[in-house]
Design an enzyme around this catalytic site. Structure first.
Site, PDB file in Angstrom:
ATOM      1  N   CYS A 294      28.703  10.381  62.875  1.00 48.95           N
ATOM      2  CA  CYS A 294      27.563   9.529  62.522  1.00 48.95           C
ATOM      3  C   CYS A 294      27.333   9.514  61.023  1.00 48.95           C
ATOM      4  CB  CYS A 294      26.321  10.004  63.252  1.00 48.95           C
ATOM      5  SG  CYS A 294      26.069  11.769  63.111  1.00 48.95           S
ATOM      6  N   GLU A 393      28.751  -0.065  61.049  1.00 46.21           N
ATOM      7  CA  GLU A 393      29.339   1.238  61.377  1.00 46.21           C
ATOM      8  C   GLU A 393      30.609   1.018  62.204  1.00 46.21           C
ATOM      9  OE1 GLU A 393      27.303   3.728  64.281  1.00 46.21           O
ATOM     10  OE2 GLU A 393      27.633   5.451  62.970  1.00 46.21           O
TER      11      GLU A 393
HETATM   12  P1  NAD Z   1      25.876   4.948  72.635  1.00 43.45           P
HETATM   13  O1  NAD Z   1      24.585   4.603  72.016  1.00 43.45           O
HETATM   14  O2  NAD Z   1      26.710   3.882  73.205  1.00 43.45           O
HETATM   15  O3  NAD Z   1      25.664   6.010  73.806  1.00 43.45           O
HETATM   16  C1  NAD Z   1      24.986   7.228  73.594  1.00 43.45           C
HETATM   17  C2  NAD Z   1      24.418   7.696  74.918  1.00 43.45           C
HETATM   18  O4  NAD Z   1      23.440   6.763  75.345  1.00 43.45           O
HETATM   19  C3  NAD Z   1      25.433   7.806  76.042  1.00 43.45           C
HETATM   20  O5  NAD Z   1      25.145   8.938  76.829  1.00 43.45           O
HETATM   21  C4  NAD Z   1      25.192   6.524  76.823  1.00 43.45           C
HETATM   22  O6  NAD Z   1      25.544   6.633  78.183  1.00 43.45           O
HETATM   23  C5  NAD Z   1      23.683   6.375  76.681  1.00 43.45           C
HETATM   24  N1  NAD Z   1      23.201   4.999  76.888  1.00 43.45           N
HETATM   25  C6  NAD Z   1      23.876   3.837  76.736  1.00 43.45           C
HETATM   26  N2  NAD Z   1      23.078   2.783  77.057  1.00 43.45           N
HETATM   27  C7  NAD Z   1      21.871   3.304  77.400  1.00 43.45           C
HETATM   28  C8  NAD Z   1      20.626   2.738  77.815  1.00 43.45           C
HETATM   29  N3  NAD Z   1      20.474   1.422  77.942  1.00 43.45           N
HETATM   30  N4  NAD Z   1      19.603   3.561  78.072  1.00 43.45           N
HETATM   31  C9  NAD Z   1      19.724   4.894  77.930  1.00 43.45           C
HETATM   32  N5  NAD Z   1      20.877   5.500  77.562  1.00 43.45           N
HETATM   33  C10 NAD Z   1      21.946   4.711  77.280  1.00 43.45           C
HETATM   34  O7  NAD Z   1      26.636   5.781  71.506  1.00 43.45           O
HETATM   35  P2  NAD Z   1      28.082   6.420  71.581  1.00 43.45           P
HETATM   36  O8  NAD Z   1      29.069   5.299  71.486  1.00 43.45           O
HETATM   37  O9  NAD Z   1      28.172   7.394  72.705  1.00 43.45           O
HETATM   38  O10 NAD Z   1      28.074   7.288  70.216  1.00 43.45           O
HETATM   39  C11 NAD Z   1      28.310   6.730  69.001  1.00 43.45           C
HETATM   40  C12 NAD Z   1      27.018   6.461  68.242  1.00 43.45           C
HETATM   41  O11 NAD Z   1      26.232   7.639  68.166  1.00 43.45           O
HETATM   42  C13 NAD Z   1      27.280   6.063  66.821  1.00 43.45           C
HETATM   43  O12 NAD Z   1      26.458   4.984  66.454  1.00 43.45           O
HETATM   44  C14 NAD Z   1      26.904   7.303  66.027  1.00 43.45           C
HETATM   45  O13 NAD Z   1      26.560   7.059  64.705  1.00 43.45           O
HETATM   46  C15 NAD Z   1      25.801   7.862  66.837  1.00 43.45           C
HETATM   47  N6  NAD Z   1      25.619   9.308  66.574  1.00 43.45           N
HETATM   48  C16 NAD Z   1      24.553   9.708  65.814  1.00 43.45           C
HETATM   49  C17 NAD Z   1      24.363  11.059  65.516  1.00 43.45           C
HETATM   50  C18 NAD Z   1      23.207  11.510  64.680  1.00 43.45           C
HETATM   51  O14 NAD Z   1      22.908  12.699  64.677  1.00 43.45           O
HETATM   52  N7  NAD Z   1      22.538  10.620  63.968  1.00 43.45           N
HETATM   53  C19 NAD Z   1      25.257  11.999  66.017  1.00 43.45           C
HETATM   54  C20 NAD Z   1      26.322  11.567  66.790  1.00 43.45           C
HETATM   55  C21 NAD Z   1      26.479  10.201  67.068  1.00 43.45           C
END
Ligand code: NAD
Length: 489
Positions: A294, A393
């Site tokens: 991230c 991103e």
């Molecule tokens: P994502 O947002 O697609 O999914 C994250 C989680 O949310 C998963 O468990 C997914 O199943 C769940 N999710 C998806 N749709 C949802 C909904 N409608 N309601 C509730 N939950 C839902 O992200 P990803 O692809 O798994 O991870 C990548 C992203 O995470 C990147 O944008 C990255 O920058 C971010 N990230 C941020 C940090 C931080 O600390 N700021 C750390 C790691 C990752």
């Protein structure tokens, strides 16, 4: 179902075997949908909203009877320490499983993800008996005092890029403060969360304190964020889903929300930087964890006096990394495959957009090898602020390098983004580095380094990179309600 896998080395040989299913009230139970999510190596239960209800009931019962204010802080801390010890005792197995599930290298999983996860639990174990309020005297006869009470049942939703570490960042502070938990790992990477359930039981956590429900975001994630009996949801993931979760919280019981979201972090390299060091750090900033970080330093701004020499040295260094793409279990591998076909396609799409919008593809840009989701470390130069590869991103091994003239110019360019998660500044002039650090709109700024994370130091975003802070003392605020009690003597 039982998941079983034999690791044959070269870095760890051994078998991992554990039950799968939702982990509710201390037991593995099949997902209510009766369906499974298919991995290449495993099938995991697909949970649904009814499973979230079961998990919330178990968590509420545990909160009311054996956790929350029923267990003193030092006892909660002792359990967190025991869990950290069990993680450390099983570090090779957990790291192997994480590498297998996610594609990250065994070495990174072993020496960063799992070790830092245990360190985080130990850190919050230390806080568990130090969470208290203040006495505030308002007159001779009157005073008030504050209590930092646990919130109750909290929901936690985590992504796939650091599955095990994100789990620890979420569990540590929530448990230290006395909350019970319903957590959903990413549907792409649920295996280490399942393996840790047996360690949670072995550590002695009472049933129901930590519950894990597997499944998709649109079903299980949505059920958590809409649930009327969950008073708080903590989410790490994309900005788009963060927005959806906030709407769900607003439309249900107005639960409290903490969001750790995406980033497009700038690395600023001044003429007076130690260029060799800056090159190595900048490459680490963007290519660590295959760019799926991230806080990845995906925009590199180099001052005009060293622009050409920086690009020459950076390119030479990245070429050495490019030869180290491959099997995550090989000791010399730097970069394994991207996590999924979806991510692979997404990254390749961004590379195409960079080319079509007129950036110069300086290095990489192709699939590495002939199969799997391996992508060459990629560098674009001659980029313009409006390009998608500069604004969005990518979450892959794609760095863009741009030129700047002076401090004003770079502060403007670096802050020209909706994100504000992290930034880095490279300069031998400490005064300038700190002054620029203060002007950058980011929750974390690294000076002459990148990607430094420590359980003691808060992490989180400005702007659309998030709300609230993880880690450090700051994360305790996510998991407590402050109550003021007024007393009239
Ligand atoms: P994502 O947002 O697609 O999914 C994250 C989680 O949310 C998963 O468990 C997914 O199943 C769940 N999710 C998806 N749709 C949802 C909904 N409608 N309601 C509730 N939950 C839902 O992200 P990803 O692809 O798994 O991870 C990548 C992203 O995470 C990147 O944008 C990255 O920058 C971010 N990230 C941020 C940090 C931080 O600390 N700021 C750390 C790691 C990752």
């Amino acid at each position: 179902k039982t998941f079983s896998y034999e690791f044959t080395g070269p870095q760890w040989k051994g078998k991992t075997e554990f039950k799968t299913g939702n982990f509710i009230n201390g037991e593995f139970v099949p997902g209510g949908s009766g369906k499974f999510i298919e991995y290449v190596i495993a099938q995991i239960s697909e949970g649904n909203a009814a499973d979230v209800d079961l998990a919330v009931d178990a968590a509420q019962k545990a909160y009311d009877t054996v956790w929350g204010l029923k267990t003193p802080g030092f006892a909660r801390g002792k359990l967190l320490i025991r869990l950290a010890e069990l993680i450390e005792e099983n570090v090779d197995e957990l790291a192997s499983l994480e590498a297998l599930d996610n594609g990250k290298t065994f070495a990174a999983a072993r020496n960063f993800d799992v070790v830092e996860a245990a360190a985080c639990l130990r850190y919050y174990a230390g806080w568990a008996d130090k969470i208290h309020g203040k006495v505030i005297e308002t007159s001779e006869e009157k005073f008030g005092y504050t209590r930092h009470e646990p919130i109750g049942v909290v929901g936690q939703i985590i992504p796939w890029n650091f599955p095990f570490l994100m789990l620890a960042w979420k569990l540590g502070p929530a448990l230290a403060c006395g909350n019970t938990i319903v957590l959903k790992p990413s549907e792409f990477t649920s295996l280490t969360a399942l393996r840790v359930c047996t360690l949670i039981s072995a550590a002695g956590f009472p049933p129901g304190v930590i519950n894990i429900v597997l499944g998709y975001g649109q079903t299980v994630g949505a059920a958590i964020s809409e649930h009327m009996k969950i008073e708080k949801v903590a989410f790490t993931g994309s900005t788009a889903v963060g927005r959806t979760i906030m709407k769900a919280a607003a439309g249900s019981n107005l639960k409290k929300v903490t969001l750790e979201l995406g980033g497009k972090s700038p690395n600023v390299v001044f003429n007076d930087a130690d260029v060799d060091q800056a090159v190595k750090w900048a490459a680490h900033g963007i290519y660590f964890n295959h760019g799926q970080t991230c806080c990845a330093g995906s925009r590199i701004y180099v001052q005009s006096g060293i622009y050409d020499s920086f690009i020459e040295k950076f390119t030479a260094h990245v070429k050495t990394l490019s030869t180290l793409v491959g099997d995550p279990f090989h000791p010399s591998t730097f970069q394994g495959p991207q996590v999924s076909q979806i991510q692979y396609d997404r990254i390749m799409h961004y590379i195409e957009s960079g080319k079509s919008q007129g950036a110069t593809l300086h290095l990489g840009g192709e699939r590495h090898g002939t199969e799997g989701y391996f992508i060459q470390p990629t560098v674009f130069t001659d980029v313009e602020p409006h390009m998608k590869i500069v604004q969005e991103e990518i979450f892959g091994p794609v760095g863009v390098i741009a030129k700047f003239e002076d401090e004003e110019d770079v502060v403007r360019q670096a802050n020209d983004t909706m994100y504000g998660l992290a930034a880095a500044v490279f300069s031998r002039d400490v005064g300038r580095a700190i002054s620029v650090a203060h002007r950058l709109q980011a929750g974390t700024v690294w000076v002459n380094c990148v990607n430094m994370l420590n359980s003691q130091i808060p992490f989180g975003g400005f702007k659309q990179s998030g709300i609230g802070r993880e880690l450090g003392e700051y994360a305790l605020a996510n998991y407590t309600n402050v109550k003021a009690v007024h007393v009239n003597i």
